[in-house]
Design an enzyme around this catalytic site. Structure first.
Site, mmCIF file in Angstrom:
data_model
loop_
_atom_site.group_PDB
_atom_site.id
_atom_site.type_symbol
_atom_site.label_atom_id
_atom_site.label_comp_id
_atom_site.label_asym_id
_atom_site.label_seq_id
_atom_site.Cartn_x
_atom_site.Cartn_y
_atom_site.Cartn_z
ATOM 1 N N ARG A 54 -16.701 -19.044 28.997
ATOM 2 C CA ARG A 54 -17.488 -19.831 29.784
ATOM 3 C C ARG A 54 -18.769 -19.313 29.308
ATOM 4 O O ARG A 54 -19.855 -19.354 30.096
ATOM 5 C CB ARG A 54 -17.287 -19.397 31.204
ATOM 6 C CG ARG A 54 -15.927 -19.600 31.668
ATOM 7 C CD ARG A 54 -15.501 -21.155 31.577
ATOM 8 N NE ARG A 54 -13.997 -21.337 32.110
ATOM 9 C CZ ARG A 54 -12.959 -21.130 31.378
ATOM 10 N NH1 ARG A 54 -13.087 -20.696 30.036
ATOM 11 N NH2 ARG A 54 -11.882 -21.310 32.078
ATOM 12 N N ARG A 82 -22.974 -15.203 31.082
ATOM 13 C CA ARG A 82 -21.918 -14.331 31.487
ATOM 14 C C ARG A 82 -21.515 -13.892 29.914
ATOM 15 O O ARG A 82 -20.887 -14.671 29.166
ATOM 16 C CB ARG A 82 -20.670 -15.486 31.932
ATOM 17 C CG ARG A 82 -19.737 -14.544 32.656
ATOM 18 C CD ARG A 82 -18.468 -15.323 32.663
ATOM 19 N NE ARG A 82 -18.336 -16.135 33.969
ATOM 20 C CZ ARG A 82 -17.094 -16.602 33.827
ATOM 21 N NH1 ARG A 82 -15.962 -16.599 33.203
ATOM 22 N NH2 ARG A 82 -17.053 -17.439 35.033
ATOM 23 N N TRP A 115 -7.437 -17.322 42.848
ATOM 24 C CA TRP A 115 -8.093 -18.139 41.834
ATOM 25 C C TRP A 115 -8.938 -18.999 42.395
ATOM 26 O O TRP A 115 -10.005 -19.095 41.615
ATOM 27 C CB TRP A 115 -6.475 -19.053 41.667
ATOM 28 C CG TRP A 115 -7.365 -20.498 41.045
ATOM 29 C CD1 TRP A 115 -7.547 -20.704 39.514
ATOM 30 C CD2 TRP A 115 -8.117 -21.458 41.411
ATOM 31 N NE1 TRP A 115 -8.074 -21.589 39.283
ATOM 32 C CE2 TRP A 115 -8.302 -22.469 40.274
ATOM 33 C CE3 TRP A 115 -8.058 -21.899 42.752
ATOM 34 C CZ2 TRP A 115 -9.018 -23.565 40.715
ATOM 35 C CZ3 TRP A 115 -8.593 -23.215 43.072
ATOM 36 C CH2 TRP A 115 -9.157 -24.044 41.847
ATOM 37 N N THR A 154 -13.549 -25.380 30.822
ATOM 38 C CA THR A 154 -13.079 -25.424 32.240
ATOM 39 C C THR A 154 -11.451 -25.153 31.823
ATOM 40 O O THR A 154 -10.970 -25.673 30.926
ATOM 41 C CB THR A 154 -13.159 -26.834 32.941
ATOM 42 O OG1 THR A 154 -12.197 -26.820 33.741
ATOM 43 C CG2 THR A 154 -13.113 -28.127 31.880
ATOM 44 N N GLY A 155 -11.222 -24.520 32.783
ATOM 45 C CA GLY A 155 -9.570 -24.309 32.676
ATOM 46 C C GLY A 155 -8.759 -25.491 33.026
ATOM 47 O O GLY A 155 -7.580 -25.552 32.809
ATOM 48 N N GLU A 188 -15.558 -26.102 45.390
ATOM 49 C CA GLU A 188 -14.339 -25.510 46.157
ATOM 50 C C GLU A 188 -14.391 -25.981 47.359
ATOM 51 O O GLU A 188 -13.548 -25.996 48.314
ATOM 52 C CB GLU A 188 -14.234 -24.111 46.197
ATOM 53 C CG GLU A 188 -13.683 -23.546 44.844
ATOM 54 C CD GLU A 188 -14.954 -22.856 43.847
ATOM 55 O OE1 GLU A 188 -16.041 -23.688 43.838
ATOM 56 O OE2 GLU A 188 -14.724 -22.345 42.936
ATOM 57 N N ASP A 221 -12.342 -18.592 43.691
ATOM 58 C CA ASP A 221 -13.429 -17.744 43.840
ATOM 59 C C ASP A 221 -14.059 -17.454 45.225
ATOM 60 O O ASP A 221 -14.906 -16.750 45.671
ATOM 61 C CB ASP A 221 -14.621 -18.009 42.914
ATOM 62 C CG ASP A 221 -14.262 -17.347 41.525
ATOM 63 O OD1 ASP A 221 -13.512 -16.424 41.473
ATOM 64 O OD2 ASP A 221 -14.765 -18.028 40.497
ATOM 65 N N ARG A 268 -8.944 -13.942 34.402
ATOM 66 C CA ARG A 268 -8.081 -15.295 34.761
ATOM 67 C C ARG A 268 -8.257 -16.292 33.813
ATOM 68 O O ARG A 268 -7.411 -16.892 33.228
ATOM 69 C CB ARG A 268 -7.932 -15.533 35.933
ATOM 70 C CG ARG A 268 -9.024 -16.487 36.807
ATOM 71 C CD ARG A 268 -8.738 -17.131 37.935
ATOM 72 N NE ARG A 268 -8.855 -16.127 39.111
ATOM 73 C CZ ARG A 268 -10.111 -15.877 39.881
ATOM 74 N NH1 ARG A 268 -11.132 -16.574 39.445
ATOM 75 N NH2 ARG A 268 -10.170 -15.046 40.734
ATOM 76 N N ASP A 269 -9.576 -16.576 33.503
ATOM 77 C CA ASP A 269 -9.919 -17.769 32.953
ATOM 78 C C ASP A 269 -9.435 -17.700 31.541
ATOM 79 O O ASP A 269 -8.665 -18.547 31.038
ATOM 80 C CB ASP A 269 -11.406 -18.061 32.590
ATOM 81 C CG ASP A 269 -12.029 -18.305 34.293
ATOM 82 O OD1 ASP A 269 -11.321 -18.793 34.907
ATOM 83 O OD2 ASP A 269 -13.159 -18.144 34.296
HETATM 84 O O1 IFM Z 1 -10.677 -19.914 39.384
HETATM 85 C C1 IFM Z 1 -12.023 -19.936 39.420
HETATM 86 C C2 IFM Z 1 -12.516 -19.674 37.920
HETATM 87 O O2 IFM Z 1 -12.040 -18.373 37.597
HETATM 88 C C3 IFM Z 1 -13.986 -19.746 37.892
HETATM 89 N N1 IFM Z 1 -14.270 -21.041 38.201
HETATM 90 C C4 IFM Z 1 -13.932 -21.537 39.615
HETATM 91 C C5 IFM Z 1 -12.350 -21.298 39.547
HETATM 92 C C6 IFM Z 1 -11.872 -21.790 41.229
HETATM 93 O O3 IFM Z 1 -12.620 -20.821 42.300
#
Ligand code: IFM
Length: 804
Positions: free
Chosen positions: A346, A356, A493, A711-712, A639, A495, A362-363
């Site tokens: 990121r 950052r 997951w 993005t994930g 979110e 945030d 986790r990402d």
């Molecule tokens: O899971 C997170 C991620 O680590 C960073 N962006 C937002 C996601 C959901 O809150």
């Protein structure tokens, strides 16, 4: 409305209208030298770190300026334009252009007043500088006399923040000099006497360069204000208007590289030049320039090498289905998006400004999943790295610094770590992501020896991968809440869910359950019977607990607050239905058939929209509990009931696992960038890459997407499609094929490399079902079911699966 199209053969997205609803970007280079470029040449470059290695300046949250600008001026008429539509921005009636974003290169084509130009921007493979290769053709009937000017705006400091905000300092350390064919931009030039390895106040003299090859420099300028001229802008620099640059150099204030060449072109004639940018000392810059004595030949070779590199990676998995939107994503754009996210984490985009300075645990562990089927060796390297960022208590370091030094790092238990990274505590889910990622890697590669590889922990000690995983599980065991479910800690997951030590997360509970299923396979491989028995028993208990506590009539709840209140129950006035626990109940294998059908139906009814399923509903406004941070966002955003695109991947996977091919594919199409190519005015984001989220139905801009590229979503959707829809499910001993496709697909094919062998897979669907296998043939031999043991695979394996 569309602004371009996919050229699948060349693996390019071609922008045919430059006035896109947002800057549509591409990535060039590698972490050693990275560059972002928009379809209007806006963007920036950096060496090693977006935060601390910034070379070219970009003003965020502005109008996509400045950038890698090339101006063309007709010396007869004195009219001028740019090789990209912006910054000059000629009337689109007379200025025609195309931007071709490809795999690690971007080409801009322009036609204006009888002159055709093509500029290709790229970073040569394994090199740490960039090339702007320009071809200019006289398409008119008379001789043309042009001035070509290249402009690169340097930052005054490698540190992006210092460049932007600390002007009283950063403006007074810079200078430029002209050297034969280039401008040299020097920071801390007064420290030129400092020996290698030494520093003054942590500072060193640094040189950047902007060079011209293929033509002599006719005039130059190294001072931004002098190039642009007071009250002028990038669209009308005086240096370009005049056809002659001032020769002014920078000593304090703002340095730049501006170099102009004369170009006389007969009708039909083409000439080629190249501008080069890098952070190099004089001798190295000189050596680089010397490589471009024959600009055309050198650039052509480099571009071939670059596309060869990327296309070879993508070739490891290619699919041909009845859906063009699906194919273009899986074969090129989602795959390339996965690589970019894998590489850049990121750190750097037009939204991640480079602050950052590390990897989110986790990402990054999630990002790895997206490239495993394409480049398992790259995945392995990163998995090792992430395991070395696991603390010896089993938890992950929330932020893994780019300077990570395994075995010697502080942890969230140390004030120094908290102060340095800003992360005050462990997150509940970080290390649990290791389970699917490590499993998928081993299953794809067959590298079972990895289970016994010894890897250090972040803070101290070392252990085998097997032990790392056991500790990851132990971390959750040691952080249970009052009901016995995993505590929410600083976040899961999501945030925006701060559940704390006494709150509990159903999402993490489901991940925990799933981790046990995976770990049982490792334990079986290790013949660790005692641990298998332990897992068996614990998983049963956990399953009962989740069912008793988290199943609420037709949905799984989202967890418990610190005060013990249920989050996400049917009767809550807000946030009474959440997406992730429903899809994860299926993915984890916990949900019964009845629970799965009910809750997924509920998702379709309550959360799904034409652009994907929203994260929860209704958004928080008046009833947020302490720790429901989503309330800080506007309704329908991120979110807070936004369509969080990453979750769409899990939804696709869950439906596919249930055998609901039509629904899985519908979810894919709702949020797939390629499927929204003709709705670009609504989506706004690039139609070839994923964004973090799409605004939900509670927003007045329903359907607008944000936070491009990194993005994930890239990896979750890739997994949802490859493992879910296409049904490629490798395990330790081979490959299971369990497609879950739209019933109207007649057939599809896959070309897949697998453990050194190549598989030609044909899936036939004569009865138009959504899932199910009637017969599977491997090199004409009928298998017992839909599984191919690895021993059956040959160098070129022919696979035919008939669905029914
Ligand atoms: O899971 C997170 C991620 O680590 C960073 N962006 C937002 C996601 C959901 O809150």
């Amino acid at each position: 409305m569309n602004f371009g199209y996919f050229d699948d053969e060349k693996r390019e997205y071609v922008i045919t209208r430059p006035d896109t609803p947002a800057p549509w970007a591409n990535y060039l280079g590698s972490p050693e030298y990275g560059a972002l470029i928009s379809n209007n040449a806006g963007g920036y470059s950096f060496a090693r770190s977006g935060a601390n290695g910034r070379i070219l300046r970009y003003i965020f949250n502005q109008f996509d300026q400045p950038g890698r600008y090339i101006y063309l001026r007709d010396n007869e008429s004195k009219d001028y334009w740019s090789a990209s539509w912006q910054p000059v921005g000629k009337d689109l009636e007379s200025y025609k252009s195309e931007c071709h974003h490809g795999t690690a290169y971007t080409k801009m084509l322009a036609d204006y007043s009888g002159i055709h130009s093509e500029v290709c921007y790229y970073v040569p493979l394994n090199q740490t500088y960039e090339v702007w290769h320009l071809k200019v053709t006289n398409a008119s009937a008379c001789e043309r006399n042009l001035t070509i000017t290249g402009y690169a705006e340097f930052t005054n400091n490698n540190n992006y923040e210092q460049d932007q905000v600390n002007l009283q300092y950063s403006q007074f350390i810079t200078s430029t000099v002209f050297e034969t064919n280039r401008i040299r931009h020097i920071i801390h030039g007064n420290l030129d006497w400092v020996k290698e390895g030494e520093e003054v106040d942590n500072k060193l003299a640094i040189s950047r360069f902007f060079a011209l090859t293929g033509a002599p420099v006719d005039s130059y300028c190294g001072d931004k204000e002098s190039f642009l001229g007071r009250y002028h802008g990038y669209h009308n620099p005086v240096g370009v208007e005049n056809g002659k640059l001032s020769g002014e150099m920078c000593y304090n204030e703002n340095g730049c590289g501006a170099l102009a060449a004369q170009m006389l072109l007969k009708p039909g004639e083409t000439k080629e030049i190249a501008f080069l940018v890098g952070m190099k000392e004089h001798e190295e810059a000189e050596a680089i320039c010397n490589r471009y004595a024959d600009v055309a030949a050198q650039c052509e070779t480099e571009l071939k090498e670059l596309t060869g590199y990327w296309h070879e990676k993508l070739e490891h998995f290619q699919v041909h289905t009845p859906s063009r939107e699906f194919d273009t994503m899986i074969n090129t754009w989602n795959a390339y998006n996965c690589f970019m996210t894998f590489i850049w984490s990121r750190a750097a985009s037009f939204f991640y400004c480079g602050l950052r300075n590390g990897y989110g645990y986790r990402d990054t562990v999630q990002d790895i999943q997206g490239v495993i089927h394409l480049a398992p060796e790259m995945a392995l390297e990163k998995i090792r790295f992430m395991l070395s960022a696991q603390v010896d208590n089993g938890g992950g370091l929330p932020l893994v610094k780019f300077t990570h030094n395994a075995g010697h790092e502080d942890t969230p238990d140390d004030a120094s770590y908290v102060q340095e990274t800003g992360h005050p505590a462990y997150r509940a889910d970080d290390a649990l992501w290791l389970f699917p990622t490590v499993y998928k890697y081993i299953a794809e590669s067959g590298n079972l020896a990895f289970i016994d590889e010894v890897i250090p922990f972040a803070n101290k000690d070392e252990a085998t991968v097997y032990e790392h995983l056991k500790r990851a599980l132990a971390f959750s065991v040691n952080h249970l809440g009052p009901h016995g479910l995993p505590a929410g800690l600083y976040a899961d997951w999501n945030d925006c869910l701060r559940l704390g030590k006494n709150g509990e997360s159903s999402f993490v509970a489901l991940q925990f359950y799933y981790a046990m299923t995976i770990l049982k396979q490792f334990a079986a491989y290790k013949e660790d019977q005692a641990y298998m028995d332990y897992l068996e028993e614990e998983q049963k208990k956990l399953g009962t607990l989740i069912n008793n506590l988290c199943w609420n009539e037709d949905r799984f709840i989202r967890g418990f607050t610190e005060a013990g209140e249920v989050i996400g129950k049917r009767t809550d006035p807000e946030a009474n239905m959440w997406l992730n626990p429903q899809s994860w109940a299926v993915i984890s294998g916990l949900a019964t058939k009845q629970q799965a059908e009910l809750s997924m139906e509920n998702v379709r009814k309550r959360l799904n929209t034409e652009y994907g399923a929203i994260l929860m509903d209704p958004p928080y406004h008046l009833h947020a509990f302490d720790g429901a941070l989503a309330v800080i966002y506007n309704p329908g955003t991120k979110e807070n009931a936004g369509i969080f695109s990453q979750s769409q991947g899990w939804l696709i996977l869950a439906e596919a696992l249930l055998g609901h091919g039509d629904q899985a594919f519908t979810y894919f199409m709702e949020n797939a960038p390629s499927a929204q190519n003709d709705r670009a005015e609504i989506r706004k984001l690039e139609p070839y890459c994923y964004g973090q989220f799409t605004e939900g139905k509670d927003s007045p801009h329903f359907g607008r997407s944000h936070v491009h590229w990194l993005t994930g979503t890239a990896s979750t959707v890739m997994v949802g499609c490859v493992e879910g829809i296409l049904g490629m499910r490798p395990d330790f001993g081979g490959l299971r094929i369990a497609p879950s496709i739209p019933a109207d697909w007649d057939q599809f094919t896959i070309e897949k490399d697998f453990r050194g062998k190549h598989l030609h897979i044909v899936v036939e669907n004569p009865e138009h079902v959504q899932s199910g296998c009637k017969a599977l043939y491997v090199n004409e031999e009928k298998m017992e079911d839909n599984y191919i043991p690895v021993e059956k695979m040959t160098d070129q394996t022919k696979v035919r699966l008939v669905m029914a």
